[in-house]
Design an enzyme around this catalytic site. Structure first.
Site, PDB file in Angstrom:
ATOM      1  N   HIS A 161     -14.511   4.565  -5.412  1.00  0.00           N
ATOM      2  CA  HIS A 161     -13.511   3.837  -4.680  1.00  0.00           C
ATOM      3  C   HIS A 161     -12.828   4.545  -3.611  1.00  0.00           C
ATOM      4  CE1 HIS A 161     -14.021   0.577  -8.049  1.00  0.00           C
ATOM      5  NE2 HIS A 161     -15.021   0.463  -7.009  1.00  0.00           N
ATOM      6  N   GLN A 193     -13.458   5.476 -10.800  1.00  0.00           N
ATOM      7  CA  GLN A 193     -12.840   4.295  -9.818  1.00  0.00           C
ATOM      8  C   GLN A 193     -11.613   4.330  -9.300  1.00  0.00           C
ATOM      9  OE1 GLN A 193     -13.846   0.163 -11.611  1.00  0.00           O
ATOM     10  NE2 GLN A 193     -13.739   1.527 -13.126  1.00  0.00           N
ATOM     11  N   CYS A 206     -19.914   7.525  11.323  1.00  0.00           N
ATOM     12  CA  CYS A 206     -20.649   8.724  10.597  1.00  0.00           C
ATOM     13  C   CYS A 206     -20.305   9.147   9.387  1.00  0.00           C
ATOM     14  CB  CYS A 206     -20.266  10.102  11.590  1.00  0.00           C
ATOM     15  SG  CYS A 206     -18.770  10.760  11.657  1.00  0.00           S
ATOM     16  N   TYR A 245       0.850  -1.124  -0.008  1.00  0.00           N
ATOM     17  CA  TYR A 245      -0.026  -0.086   0.022  1.00  0.00           C
ATOM     18  C   TYR A 245       0.753   1.198  -0.050  1.00  0.00           C
ATOM     19  CZ  TYR A 245      -3.657  -3.496   0.429  1.00  0.00           C
ATOM     20  OH  TYR A 245      -4.618  -4.292   0.130  1.00  0.00           O
ATOM     21  N   GLY A 285     -11.052   4.010 -20.175  1.00  0.00           N
ATOM     22  CA  GLY A 285     -10.150   3.391 -19.484  1.00  0.00           C
ATOM     23  C   GLY A 285     -10.444   2.392 -18.381  1.00  0.00           C
ATOM     24  N   THR A 286     -11.531   1.955 -18.465  1.00  0.00           N
ATOM     25  CA  THR A 286     -12.136   0.739 -17.473  1.00  0.00           C
ATOM     26  C   THR A 286     -12.268  -0.431 -18.146  1.00  0.00           C
ATOM     27  OG1 THR A 286     -13.292   0.309 -15.673  1.00  0.00           O
ATOM     28  CG2 THR A 286     -14.347   1.847 -17.418  1.00  0.00           C
ATOM     29  N   SER A 287     -11.889  -1.605 -17.505  1.00  0.00           N
ATOM     30  CA  SER A 287     -12.416  -3.032 -18.159  1.00  0.00           C
ATOM     31  C   SER A 287     -13.785  -3.424 -17.753  1.00  0.00           C
ATOM     32  CB  SER A 287     -11.483  -4.095 -17.636  1.00  0.00           C
ATOM     33  OG  SER A 287     -11.432  -4.076 -16.058  1.00  0.00           O
TER      34      SER A 287
END
Ligand code: NAD
Length: 278
Positions: free
Chosen positions: A129, A111, A140, A77, A197-199
């Site tokens: 996302h 995304q 909250c 990460y 640009g997304t699958s």
């Protein structure tokens, strides 16, 4: 390709409420790898993929251990987010920002977690996302900038007492309800969707084009079966055909790089809008 670019510009210019849906392919030209393209992170590192499927479970069970993992300099990460922080927007991001400035593009639903649309000047961005520059309270729903929260004591907490997690939505984690509802409202309001640009394999994001094409919610799935279509225009700009192309959810695909195709579409839109256009 030239003919399709002209067609896309004409479709965009004719419609009243255009939105864009974007994915990791938007940022590969900013040197951030996607997940599932040929050089994608999951394609080249199966161990990292397996780990990513477990991280939300770890947060629910042991939030302190989750934070230690997120902050570990050895982990995926920190390395991935650090790369993203260094990245700069590319010509594709700037083209969408320009479409917003022209008053044509009303919203981007992305995304991507890298914040590059905002860095390019887009104002109306929904991060489906989440984003790497924020933390989110799991009680909250408040968001905080990463620099606003001390991580000396783990897990960090919100003023309401709730536990904070990274705003980035992990696998198996539900989409925060505010973002999900606002995204669905924008989709249902739109009369043109530019998918870049997304699958389109990650759910529930991948439901948004289906919702636009066939109507909303459960009604969409029954209309999907009968082939009924709404009159929204759905355009894809992607390096390769996707399930949206193959299943006829999109009207057409402009196959190419977003950093090359989107600026050409914007130039053509500006030509159409020019008072001297023929
Ligand atoms: P994906 O990796 O599943 O698909 C990316 C698609 O873009 C592929 O079809 C690929 O061929 C195409 N592509 C790659 N470079 C392109 C270019 N220059 N121009 C046009 N098309 C290009 O990505 P996804 O659909 O966004 O879903 C993956 C998940 O990964 C999302 O949930 C997202 O949150 C996350 N992710 C985000 C980033 C980021 O923030 N930049 C990077 C990697 C993954």
């Amino acid at each position: 390709m030239e003919g399709l670019i002209k067609q896309a510009a004409k479709d965009i210019a004719e419609r009243k409420y255009a939105i864009a849906l974007t994915g990791a392919g938007m940022s590969t030209e900013s040197s951030i790898p996607d997940f599932r393209g040929p050089k994608g992170i999951w394609t080249t590192n199966k161990k990292a993929e397996a780990e990513a499927y477990e991280i939300y479970g770890l947060f629910l069970k042991e939030p302190k251990a989750y934070w230690e993992k997120m902050l570990s300099s050895q982990g995926i990460y920190q390395r991935f987010y650090e790369e993203m922080r260094k990245a700069k927007p590319n010509t594709g991001h700037y083209a969408l920002a320009e479409l917003e400035r022209l008053g044509i593009l009303k919203y981007i639903i992305t995304q991507n977690i890298d914040g590059l649309h905002e860095k390019a000047g887009s104002r109306k961005v929904l991060e489906y996302h989440g984003g790497i520059y924020k933390l989110r309270c799991t009680s909250c729903g408040s968001r905080f900038g990463t620099e606003e929260v001390s991580l000396d004591e783990l897990p960090p907490r919100c003023q309401c007492g709730g536990i904070l997690k990274h705003d980035v939505v992990h696998f198996k984690e539900p989409i925060p309800s505010d973002v999900r509802e606002e995204s669905e409202e924008e989709v249902l309001r739109s009369d043109l969707m530019l998918i870049c640009g997304t699958s389109a394999v990650v759910y529930p994001f991948a439901e948004l084009p289906i919702m636009a094409r066939f109507g909303s919610g459960r009604l969409a799935s029954s209309l999907y079966a009968t082939g009924h279509k709404t009159n929204v225009k759905i355009l894809e700009v992607n390096a390769e055909p996707t399930s949206l192309t193959q299943e006829g959810v999109s009207d057409y695909l402009i196959q190419g790089k977003t950093g090359e195709v989107l600026p050409r579409i914007v130039e053509e839109v500006k030509r159409i809008y020019s008072p001297f256009a023929t």
